[in-house]
Structure formats: structure tokens, C-alpha cells
Design a protein around this motif. Structure first.
Motif, mmCIF file in Angstrom:
data_model
loop_
_atom_site.group_PDB
_atom_site.id
_atom_site.type_symbol
_atom_site.label_atom_id
_atom_site.label_comp_id
_atom_site.label_asym_id
_atom_site.label_seq_id
_atom_site.Cartn_x
_atom_site.Cartn_y
_atom_site.Cartn_z
ATOM 1 N N THR A 75 -0.725 6.648 -4.269
ATOM 2 C CA THR A 75 -0.057 5.427 -3.800
ATOM 3 C C THR A 75 -0.961 4.234 -4.080
ATOM 4 O O THR A 75 -2.160 4.387 -4.355
ATOM 5 C CB THR A 75 0.184 5.491 -2.280
ATOM 6 O OG1 THR A 75 -1.083 5.552 -1.620
ATOM 7 C CG2 THR A 75 1.012 6.699 -1.888
ATOM 8 N N GLU B 40 0.810 -1.224 0.000
ATOM 9 C CA GLU B 40 0.000 0.000 0.000
ATOM 10 C C GLU B 40 0.835 1.263 0.000
ATOM 11 O O GLU B 40 0.445 2.289 -0.535
ATOM 12 C CB GLU B 40 -0.897 0.017 1.240
ATOM 13 C CG GLU B 40 -1.964 -1.043 1.228
ATOM 14 C CD GLU B 40 -3.093 -0.710 2.191
ATOM 15 O OE1 GLU B 40 -3.058 0.371 2.838
ATOM 16 O OE2 GLU B 40 -4.019 -1.523 2.291
ATOM 17 N N GLY B 41 1.980 1.183 0.628
ATOM 18 C CA GLY B 41 2.785 2.394 0.762
ATOM 19 C C GLY B 41 3.523 2.797 -0.500
ATOM 20 O O GLY B 41 4.087 3.890 -0.565
ATOM 21 N N THR B 42 3.525 1.957 -1.511
ATOM 22 C CA THR B 42 4.285 2.273 -2.718
ATOM 23 C C THR B 42 3.678 3.464 -3.464
ATOM 24 O O THR B 42 2.478 3.507 -3.723
ATOM 25 C CB THR B 42 4.328 1.045 -3.651
ATOM 26 O OG1 THR B 42 4.888 -0.047 -2.924
ATOM 27 C CG2 THR B 42 5.161 1.329 -4.890
ATOM 28 N N GLY C 231 -1.986 2.202 -1.852
ATOM 29 C CA GLY C 231 -3.001 2.205 -0.800
ATOM 30 C C GLY C 231 -4.156 3.140 -1.126
ATOM 31 O O GLY C 231 -5.333 2.794 -0.948
#
Lengths: 456, 456, 456, 456
Positions: free
Chosen positions: D194, D169-171, D196
Motif C-alpha cells: 500500500t 496511505e490506505g490505497t 502507507g
């Protein structure tokens, strides 16, 4: 040394930044001074000195703005009682790095007019002439009023022949205006020019004294109504802005709200576009001619709201307005007229005729009144048969002379002033107005009948 | 919408300009605000709002400067009693065009610290974290003093875990600093980053509460002496500059005159150049590290006179100084040190040894005293045998401890602080000083003996 | 119309962009042509024409580069057999918008030299004089060799007196060089200048024919060795670059690797810095003087690797090099010499003495050999007692004359050439060299003994 | 590291320049590559690598142009047989300074589509998603034709769910398009976003596999006719320009001459202005929408001659055209339409009705035919009663269906396409056409009757 010109388009105003060895002087700065500061920074120079050739009439001076930003000293002619800055003595010298600048009192355009002679180690070589001498033209002498006209004209002749021309043919001339300024009909775009070239090519310099005086006294030049305000601002000192105003983008609803609160919508698009659809009660001055004609149309004291084709031009418009003393710019229409049209708001319009339309209407006897807004010198090119002459500057005060039952077709040389006047008249309550695209130029180029103008 | 970063090199400070539909907000502006104004002008937006995540310690805030130029409203945390601007409420909302910004009170770095959550029509998506959370690091909690350290650390933990992390892994993070700042050891250059990435990669976030508190309380960070002044200026409001100072170019004679009148010559060249020849009584801080170390060396209240390799860098130097509250910059040396050398003026110098020279001198038993100026965390990389530890910030007050009969060889990680300290010591009367080029890094890379540091 | 100068710093080369009504011509373009293209784009003009006053000797022409980018036609004198472009006829006319340009064949500097007379609707007013006439100086006539010297000098006199001066005192002059060029000793920085001012202030113009010829034939001027290559490139056409080279940043390890593969490290820092510590086998030419002296020191055919104080200067260095025909620039040292020092790599150095050091050494009878690298005209300022004269251009070929057992102290007027020669000699195997900071100027300003130079 | 976005307005195309330590890569460059070169120069980085996420359909790739200027290597998916560059392997790694970039094969939008995963020392953190995943939208899968639609849609689902979403999710996500592109209806302007946030807010990502496939297969998107040409150019390699074309300014006479020689006059003013007066046989596409709609109207193979409000916009227009493969731009009308009007040349015009005019005409039973040019998805907003649907892309081929005896009133969402179609129809011989300003948006905002659209 470095010598940079900063031109203010439209006003055809030219200011100069001259520097040497980390010091610089600015001659006749305009009000948006960021360009001078940028150049000085790039050159590693501090602006120490602001020299004004005279109290400018056509734009707000940036002298105080520059002094505020840099601590520079301001000098102008002591013959006028300025509320700020220092008074020049005739012959006063200044040093800027290795350069010397000598003030020469050259009255004529105004009482306090000075030229500034620039010298390097080899001697004097360049004269900043302000409004005393231009490429192809000399300064106007009528600004102090008819009662001083002859006196000022004589002074100008003497300043030119006793002070400027003796500097020698090889001396370079840097004037305060290029072509298109209100400050001289015949100003040419030759740059740089020299005393030798002007003696050869500038008609005003070849006239004997009496002919010169007669010619200048017979000359008629426009004096845009905003000049008065510029003169007062430059005498007493305009407010210091610090930074250029950055008006916010407003949606159609906000624009209408601002209109209700007293804002004036200033539509800066081309006449043809404006005629075909605009915000009701807006005023039209084409952006390219805003510096030249804005001062005829835009009242002081009302917040302005801008309409432009492209948001990229907001900064240009703001600069043009600020130079003329309009600082209260409360916003611009976001996404332009397309947004207004999409919002479903009403668009006003009036006819924009081609010269062919007008010619055909004349032939068919249609009841049009043709109103020619041009200046007297422009009339030398000829007149449209049947047209009435009302100068742009008088259109509102003379509007009571206009017939209510005829369509008024407004035109000028090119079409810009036609649309200005049309928008002014419509705002004053006259609805039956139109413009002629391309103006007298298009009319005459198409071979339609032209009458000779007889000045009386 | 648009979102632009404005980085202040050296300080590793990052401010943001976020806008939509002709309106913009600036988060944590620096003092030279021209770049914000330029971006806003290009985007057709007016800056309506200045949001401060906290009272900045490492640079002078540009909030008042921006408010002066644009009329923007300033908001900061009400937990500190600012002399200007408005107090934020936790949860307070602002609109900028189609965007919403919600203030979140996140104490820990300071009492008045806030984060700002940015939302578009689909929901919140980005958090301006100020000094609360960085890429790879969290805010320091020691600035309010040792007696508040534990309290602030607990607050930071709670702000992070109760307020920031619950926003979700996908939330983008925009902090107030990048790597190289005084505001965190381990700040990384990853940009943008997200809560998810930080949870994965940021060690401080994975610690349990008590471990977090212990780790932060054991942490030792530099606190440059100029922070105090920044804190006071930002609390009470710095003077408004209006425009960047533009110092004049001065010749060698004028430089000496200005020194006599009390000006401090600030030589911004590389340590190696400075060591080899400089104006007597000048202070050396390499331009690239001026934002990081200038505040240790340059006293307030004296006019500064700059020496640079290239005149093109004057503007950069002025900005760096102004951001740290040094506004009184009275000039720069025209044509650089070459002009000084050509003028025949005296050049001071001191030795700049290579690590090989120092190693050889050690072997030969030459009487040098090696002084290591580094911070405690840097010492983890090891120590030079026989060196003494004196932090750069203490070098003057501890100078009485230094022997008069030995050559003092000053070094740090890279060499910059060595030269700063050498110039400070020489100005305070110690003449027998030298530097070691490349510092501890060069020493250890060459395989010379290194001892382990044992913190006590 | 518009008229823009584009100056190439260091070479003191001036090119011009003149335009009217959407068309433009460039006179004597340099090789990095992006600035011409940018100006033309802003002015809404297409570059139609490239006019070359002569085959330039001191820089690579941008004529082909511009023609490639815009389709412009190239014109130069037909007296030289160029491999590209078109031949000018004496009196040939060109139109650029409303302007006319007339080619005038003015041999003297070279056989194919032309001036270009610019006229607007009112007549001719400005002459682009190339290397025929400068502010304060006339063109050099020695470039075709001693056997043609008298012939060319006579031609120059006739071109000046029969063609240029008759244009009238008021005519503005725009030359191809400002002060600091290899193309004339006495070139002044007055800009603009005029025929009238030159007649008044330019000594060469006031000489009778025979005195003029004698003076020019007695004149000795530098002819940097790279001129030959420029002449060949400009005759046959240099390769077209399309875009400026953008060298990559290389770490210290890569720099050493590139050196092993044959690259030459070119250190562009100030002499004082270079002397105190540099990459072994590097060559030093201070960036500010690279255009003037690079051609004496830098061999063609080797890839170059740059060392600079500030990465911001890479682009400037690349432009300087490309203008002189050095296109193969394989990289620059990332993070400058500080990175090299931190990497623990060896730094070479040699002494940089002050004039006081040298004076003291002389008094103490220390065995120094003082080598004066200046040009003959510079020697008029006087000589250092005991110094030997070896021109920078001959230092390598005469290095066998130099004693092996004495320290060679190299100096020039300011110090730059001293360091160039020192780095060249050290690369050729001589190790016992040093420089004197501030050069002869510092020596004489300090009142140290000076002998008179007697030219033989 | 640095990461810079370069946006191409109108196309809503986003390319990226990512760099570290003196090296840089460009992802999906556009054809006018000067901005990449400028950024790289300022950052001191050399562009080593060009990565293409897929063969772009909506603009000409700048890959070859960049490779020509810098020597960079080009990589794209090997599933398509490009005539230039290198083929990517799934998982292939590249180093740019301290960064790693890993290619991930993500077919679906096209067979050769790749995403590029960016990692720093702490791990991967950012994905360049090309046309695979946008803010708020996923890539279109219909470009390979109906017979491949299902296959491609399945592949896209699998690429998203098996390769992209597992990155966490943080990508951070950096797509090749923002809102307004032809490459997706629902692309949002959130940037950065992102994985997420997309999982939370992007409807397409929450659909189960079969629902996703059904939804994508039911989706109807515009495919501008110029896409075909872009695809061919990008497969085989466009010609290399070297520099942007700089069209000359032409007077009205020259414009007419160029028209006779086959040039097409392209009027880039707003619809309202164009309707009210334009050069006969010109084509209208409003500059702001030129990237979006130019490809429907402008034929390839004819020289183009531009009409603009402001000369300052010529460069913008040229860039827009060059990006779409129109390189042959033979000039622009000097001084704009005002010059045309002043020259007395004929102006064509057609009516531009307000929605109120049209409503009144409908009520009065005037014989208008209302033609709605919008796309199918836009029709969801409703229909005007009595209007006929003909997509802009079909207007010429279906013009034989149009009645000769009725006025055709063309409209779209805002008015731009109405004027494009009107100018196309008039050029094809139909004269009785008009437009409705503000389009369907203005109609519905005014509360005029709207019918529901029923897709069949």
C-alpha cells in the motif's frame, strides 16, 4: 460406457477404470489413487469395485486406498491368502451399470492370476489380461521360484490356449503392462491389441506346448530385490496414506542435519550431472528410471531427502517412490544443486568418461577395470572387450572381488545404472570409480570393437 | 512468498494459504481441503500450520482434515475449550519460511477471536482479520446470545480501536468473509482492502464508542439454525473424511426405493423449474443459494439424494453440503429430471406466478395469502400491501397459523426462499401453496404499490 | 506411441490424435482445436498432419484451424474438389514417428471417403474407419441424394467386403462416431471394437450383397437442415477463429436491446423450465441436445444471445455452437433467468402437461391436437392414438396445416423436440401450443394406449 | 469483482486481470495470452480492454494478441507514437462492469507512463502502478538515455509526490514487477502493498527531492541488450502468433542437420551439467534464468533448437522465449542428453571448478585468469582478489583483451552467467575456459579472502 487407462510411467504399469451408468470398477489400481477418483468424479460415477488380476510384484496396490476413499469392494484370486478383500470364484460375475465383468481363473504367471472379461449388451468384447498376456509377450512364470517354474509355465500355456485364445480373434486385449516393465522382455507398445493380432505377431503364442515350456524355462529375467517387499505389502495390505506425502523444502544446512539424523539423500538428476558434482554420501537414480531401478538401490527404512533439477518434479518423484513403498520422504533440497553450490558446501564428483575417452585409455594401456552391469538378455547386443560382467543387483555383494588399485569404469546400456552403481560403491567406501556416458550403446554405435556374448 | 485466497462460493467464506521457502500456513480452512493441498504441492511447500481466527459458525472447519493429511499443527483461541488443536497466546509468534505471523487476541465477535499479523523482513504489513473486520463491515456480536451482546460489542469496539486500527492505515486487511455471508450485512467485495480504506469507507469504524454499541445492539441478523451444529462440530472436531464423498448415479426406480428407505430428495434446480415439475416429497434449494439457505431447510441425519440439471454440478453440490456437515449423500438422479419424466413417474407441481399475475389476482379479489419470508433488514426496501411477515426460519413452526382455505403465495427478495418454503410446507402436508417469481424485487421494479416498513 | 480420442458430446463425433516420437497426426478434427494442441504439448509432439476420412456433414472441420496453429498438412479425398488441403492417393503412406499410416479409398458413405490403416513395426493393427464402419452399424449412403443412393450403397458394400474385412478379425476399428449421431441409427458404444467383433455382432455386415443394398435403400434417416451448410463450409473452408469466442455477460436491459437490434435469444434450459417461464421471442433448445437438434431450429446469420442455468456452461454452449458454424454469439444473460425475473420483465410461458394430464384431457374430450415430431424409425415404438405426424424439420413449413382453434400439444420421444417446436411455432405467431413432458416414452411406460405404426 | 495476478516467472513481470459483471480488463499483458483467456472464460467475463502502463522494455506485449483473440480495445500513453491501439488522456475513465478505472499520467519511468486507479462504488482503492512504484523500489529513469536522465528523474519524483502519494496511505498498490526484475534493484516480494507501507518502508520515497535525484542519477542498472528489440516490437506491434509454437522432437541426427542449416542449439540445463558434457557449438542458459539472461546471449534471427532435462519443460521454455521475441523454435532434442550420449555423438566439456579447487589453484600459483561477470551493484558484496571485472554484456566485445595462454575461469554471483559466458566464448573460438560453481557466493561463504569494491 467409458474405459480409461491410467499409466504409471517408468513401471509401464497400466490400470483401468471402466464404468457405465454412474458405476465404475478399477482394475489393478496403483497406490496414488487421486487420478481414479478424479476421473470417476468427472464421469459422475462411483467406484464400486476393485478387481486385481493378481498380487502385483512391481508396485504397491491401491486397492485398500481406493476402498478407504470410496467404500469399493476388493476382489482377488483366492489361491493366495490375502489379509484383506474378497476371494474370486472362477466364472464369478459382476455388474457395473450396463456392463458385465466375468472373472476367469488363468493361473500361470501366479497361482491366483485372473483375467476379467468385459461384456456389453451384445456380448463379451474385451479381456483385461493382467500379467497373463501382453502385446507381444506372455507373462513370466519364474516368480514362484525355480521349483515351481515348470508347473507354472504349463499352467500359463493351458490358460492361454484353453481359456484366452478361444475367446476369438476379435477380442480386444488390455494388459497390465506396456513396454519397459520388469514383467516381460518383449512387451510392445501397441495399444489396443487383440487376440487376433497377438496370434499373428506374438511369438510366444505360436510355439507348440513343449517349445513354449522350453523357451520360458530357458528365459532369464531380472527380479529387482524390492519385488519381495511389494509381494509382502500386497499380501498383508500396505498402510493407507489418505493423501500423498508433501515433503518440505529444506536448505543446505537442514539437508546436512537430516543426513546426520540418518536420512539418505537421493539425487534424481541425470548421471552426467550427478557425476560432475553432488552432495557427499548421496545416492543417484535418474528420475526417469527411478521406477525401473530405484528398487535395486534404495534401502527401506531410511527417511529420503530428494535432490532434483526442478521443484516442479517433486510430486512426480514422490509418486514414483510411494508406488514402491517408500513413504518416508522427509524433504527436498530447496532451489536444487545451485543452492548447494552457492552455500559453499563441498561437492563430491567422479569422472564421467565418453566412449572415446575409454577407447583411448584402453589403447594407451591405462589401468581401468570395465564393469558391465547389464542383464543377460541385453548382452546379446555384444560385449566390450576386456569388460567384466556384474549385474547391478549384485554389485555391492560382489564388491570385495573388485581391485583396489584400478579405476572401476561402470557402464550399462545407456548410462543410468552406471551412475547408480557408482554412487552405491562410493557410499560403501570405494572411491576410485567412474562411469562411461552413453554406455554400451554409444560404444557400439561408434564402431568400437565388440565381442560376441556366449551364454553358458 | 505466496498468498492465495480460497473462496467458498455461496458462504462467501475466504480462507488463505500463505507460504514462503517451502513452508505454508492455512488460515481458516474449509472442510474440502484438496485445493489447499494442490496449491501447496504446486508451490513446493508443506503445510505446517493451521490457524483459526475463531470457531467458525457457518461451515465445518477443515483443520482436522488438513492436520490428518499433512501433519500440520492446529492453533485456535484458548478462550474456548476445543477438543483438539493447541491454544493460542496473545502475541504468540510463528515462522513460515521467511515470514512471521503474530497472533493478536481480538475478542468481540467471539471470546476466542484472534487476528493474525503477517510480517516480512521489512515489518508487519497484512492482517488476517477473521470475523473481526471486513471490507465495509465489522463482525457480529450477537452470536453468544442477548445476555452477552453488550459485553461482546464493547469488546469488539476495543479490539478494533485499541488493537487493529493502531496498526496503521497502510496495513492490508484480509477478512474471512466477502459479500453474501451471514456474518455481516454490509460486507463489500473490495479485495484487498486496508485499514486506511476502512477508516474512510466503513461506517462502523467512524462511530463513537457509544453510538457503535447502540448501533450493534439494535442490529438484527439472521442466524441460520444449522449454525448450532457447526459450532458443536467445530468445538469437538468433525469426522475426518479423507476424500470427498462420490455419490452414485441412481435411476428413477432406485430413487423411489431410497425415498422409501428414508432418503430425502434434494432438488437443487431453480425455483421456476422446481415449481413446474418435481419428484413428490422432494425439497427444493437452488444450488447457487444452497450454502446460504440449505441450513434452514435440510434436516440432519437423513441420507440425501440429489436432483440437478447437469451431472457436472454433482461435485459442487457435494462440496457445498459437506461444508455444512451433510456427509451422507446416497446418490443423484441419473440424467436429471428428463429421465424422471421419461420414466412416466408422477411429477408434482405448484403455481409459479409472475408479479403481474399476483397484481391482477389482487385486483380481482382472488383469495390469496401473501407471505413475505424476508429478513428484517431486507424489509427496509418496503412491503407488499396485504402481505404477512413470516421469516423463512419460522415457516414450519408457524404453519398452524396459516389458513387452509386460501392459496399461500410465498415470496422473498428474489424467489429462492419462496420455493424452499413452498417445498417445506408441501412436505408438511399443506398443498395449496404457490410462489411469486422474482420476489419483492420484481414487484417493486414494476412499479406496483409498496408500503413502508415500520420496525417495532 | 500414443492414441487419444477426443469426443464431441452430443454430436457423438470422435476424432483421434495419434503420435510417436515427437510427431502427431489428427484424424477428423473438430473446430475447437485447443484440446488437440494441449494433448500434443503434453506429449511433446508436434501435429504434422491432419487426415480427414471424408468431408464431414455434421460439424465444421477443424483442419484449417489446426493447420493455422501448427503448420500441419491437410489431406482429404481427391474425389471432391476441396478449396484447401491436399488430395489423397489410394495407398498413400505417411510416417508419424515410428508409425506408418496408409490411406485406403473406401467410397460408399461419400465418394471421397477414406479409411486410414495404422501400422507399427510389427505390422498394421488399427483402422480409422471414419463413417464407413461403426460399432454396430455401417455408414449411411443417402447423403448424395436418391439418384446416387443405389450406386453409393453398392460402393459401400464393396469397400467393406473387399477392403475393410480382409484386414483380418483382429484389426481394431476406430470410427468417427459413437451412439447418438445422425450418422447411423444403430451405432453402439463399444469402444474399442474390432473387425472380428463387428463380423459377429454387426447385422449389416452379415447381409448378402443384395439384402444389404435393399436394406440400406429402404432405410430412412434424418438429415438435419444444417448439414448443407456444414458441407459447403467444409468444402470451401470455414473462417479461422484463432480463439473461441468469449461472449460477454449482459443484463436484462441489454438483452432486450440486443433483441431489438436483431439478436436471437437462445434459451438452453430444460424444456420444463423453459415452458414455465422464458424471455419472449426466445428459442428453446436444451443444452444437452443442442448438438443434435440445434441445426433444425437455429437460423444462420443472426447474432445469438444465450440463456443458461449456470454461467459455468457458457463455454460448453459456445463450443457446441461453433462446431455447427454459429460463431456470432453476442452475449449471455447474466445471472440467468432469476435475474430476468427479478428485473420485473415479462416472462412468457405455455403449458407443460404430464402424460397423465394429456390422457385425462383425451378422456374428457378436450379439444387438443397431438403432434408427434419423431423420426420414422422412432415410430416403430408405436403411436399415440389420435396424434398427427409432423417431423420436427417440417414443423414451420407445415404450420399452415395446423388448426387455429385447438391447443397443439407437441411431443417427441423425450420432450426436447416438443419444446423446440413449441418455441419455433410461438415465434412464428401461433400462441396456443403446449408440450407433453417425457414424450412418447413416458406415455407408453405408463401403459396408456399405443397404436402400431404402419410405414407406407 | 475479481482481480487476478498473472506472473511471468524469471522476468518477475506481473500483469493483472480485473473484472466485474461479465467484463474484464487486462493490465500489461504478456505475449502468451492463454491464461488471461482461461481466467476470463472461467469467470464468465469478456476481455474488453487492454491497458498498458507503458511500453514494456523487458518483454513483448500481448496487447495485440489479446485484441486479436477478443476484440478488446488497447490503450497506452499518447506521448509515444505507437503504431497500434489508442492514446490515453490524463484522467480518462473506463468502466468495467461496476468498476471504474481512471488513467493517471505519471511520467518518469518513461514519458508515456500511466498509472490506473481502480474504484468501486465506495471510491478509489487500488492503483496499478506499472513501473512507477514497486514494493520497496521506484521505477528506473535511465532508459531514455543519459541526456534525459535528470529530466526523467525529476518527473518521476513529481509523479510520485504530486500524484501517487496524495491518493492516501490506505490505497493498495499493484506494480508491474516483483523481485528479480531488471526494472529495479530493491523490488520486494511483499504483495499486496500500500502507499502507507511504501511510505514507511520504501527508502526512495523518504528522500527529499534533491537527494532522490542525486541517488537515482548515481544508480547504475543493467540494461540487457534485448531491451532495444522489445522496445521496437512494442512500439510497432509484434507479429500475432495465434497459438504457442509447438516445436517437434528431433533425434540427434536431425539436431546435427539443423545445426548445419544454421540453427543454434540452446542448452537449458544447469551450468554444472552443461560444463560436463554438451552438444558442440551449443549455447548454455539455465532454464530458470533464461528470462533474466537469455537476452544477453541469444542472437535474434537464428532458429533455436532446445536441449532440456525433461520434455515436460518444453512448454515453459517456449513461453520464456516467445515473451522475449524468439519465435523461431525449430525443435528440441528428443529424450535429452542421454539420447545424445547413447547415439555416440561427441560431447564437448570444460572444467567446472569448486571454489575450493580455485582457492587451491591460486595458492599453488596455477596460471588462471579469474573473470567476474557481475553487475556493479552486486560487487558491493566484495571482490575475489586477483579477479578482473568484465560484465556479461561485454564479454564478447572485450574477448580480444583476454590472454590466450591462461585458463579463463568465469564466475558471477551464483554460476549461471559463468556458464553462459563460457559457452559464448567457446563458440567464438576460445577453448581454454572454465567456470567456478556457486560463484562469488560460495567463495565468500567459505571464508576465502574477499576484497572491498571501490566504485570509481
Amino acid at each position: 460406457m467409458f474405459l480409461e487407462k491410467v499409466r504409471s510411467e517408468g513401471l509401464a504399469h497400466i490400470s483401468y477404470l471402466v464404468g457405465s451408468n454412474g458405476q465404475a470398477a478399477v482394475i489393478d489400481p496403483r497406490r496414488d489413487v487421486d487420478e481414479y477418483l478424479d476421473i470417476a468424479r468427472k464421469k459422475g460415477a462411483r467406484i464400486m469395485l476393485v478387481l486385481e488380476t493378481h498380487r502385483n510384484e512391481d508396485l504397491v496396490s491401491g486397492a485398500l486406498e481406493l476402498a478407504n476413499a470410496t467404500g469399493a469392494a476388493i476382489y482377488h484370486g483366492g489361491q493366495l491368502d490375502f489379509d484383506y478383500g474378497n476371494s474370486l470364484e472362477d466364472g464369478q460375475e459382476f455388474s457395473i451399470g450396463d456392463l458385465r465383468i466375468t472373472a476367469m481363473h488363468t493361473p500361470g504367471h501366479t497361482d491366483e492370476s485372473h483375467c476379467f472379461l468385459l461384456a456389453d449388451g451384445r456380448g463379451p468384447f474385451l479381456l483385461f489380461t493382467g500379467d497373463t498376456l501382453f502385446s507381444g509377450e506372455v507373462g513370466r512364470t519364474d516368480l514362484l521360484g525355480p521349483e515351481r517354474l515348470r508347473d507354472m509355465t504349463e499352467k500359463l500355456y493351458d490358460s492361454l490356449h484353453d481359456k484366452v485364445l478361444p475367446l476369438g480373434e476379435g477380442t480386444v486385449i488390455m494388459p497390465a503392462h506396456g513396454p519397459g516393465s520388469h514383467c516381460g522382455h518383449a512387451i510392445g507398445e501397441r495399444s489396443p491389441t487383440t487376440i487376433g493380432l497377438e496370434v499373428r505377431d506374438n511369438k510366444a503364442l505360436s510355439l507348440p506346448r513343449m517349445d513354449f515350456i522350453m523357451a520360458k524355462m530357458a528365459d532369464r529375467m531380472e527380479r529387482p530385490p524390492y519385488f519381495k517387499r511389494m509381494e509382502a505389502l500386497n499380501l498383508h495390505g500396505p498402510i493407507i496414506l489418505g493423501a500423498m506425502p508433501s515433503p518440505p523444502a529444506l536448505g543446505p544446512g537442514q539437508v546436512k542435519g537430516a543426513q546426520e539424523d540418518g536420512a539418505l539423500v537421493l539425487d534424481l538428476r541425470e548421471p552426467q550431472c550427478y557425476a560432475n558434482g553432488h552432495i557427499p554420501r548421496s545416492l543417484n537414480v535418474w528420475l526417469d528410471r527411478l521406477p525401473a531401478y530405484g528398487g535395486y538401490a534404495i534401502p527401506y527404512g531410511r527417511p529420503l531427502l530428494l535432490v532434483l533439477d526442478r521443484q516442479e518434479d517433486v510430486d512426480t518423484a514422490v509418486r514414483y517412490l510411494v508406488r514402491m513403498g517408500y513413504e518416508d520422504i522427509c524433504g527436498y533440497l530447496r532451489d536444487g544443486m545451485n543452492a548447494w553450490a552457492m552455500s559453499g558446501n563441498v561437492l563430491s564428483s567422479f569422472p564421467a568418461y565418453s566412449v572415446h575417452d575409454v577407447h583411448a585409455a584402453q589403447l594407451s594401456g591405462k589401468g581401468m577395470m570395465l564393469i558391465d552391469l547389464r542383464d543377460t538378455p541385453e548382452l546379446e547386443a555384444g560385449l566390450m572387450p576386456g569388460s567384466s560382467l556384474i549385474h547391478l543387483g549384485n554389485i555391492i555383494e560382489r564388491s570385495s572381488e573388485l581391485p583396489a588399485d584400478k579405476e572401476l569404469v561402470l557402464f550399462c546400456r545407456s548410462g543410468t545404472r552406471g551412475a547408480i552403481a557408482a554412487s552405491m560403491l562410493r557410499n560403501s567406501g570405494m572411491k576410485n570409480v567412474a562411469i562411461m556416458l552413453g554406455g554400451f550403446t554409444a560404444w557400439s554405435k561408434n564402431g568400437y570393437p565388440v565381442e560376441k556374448f556366449r551364454n553358458v
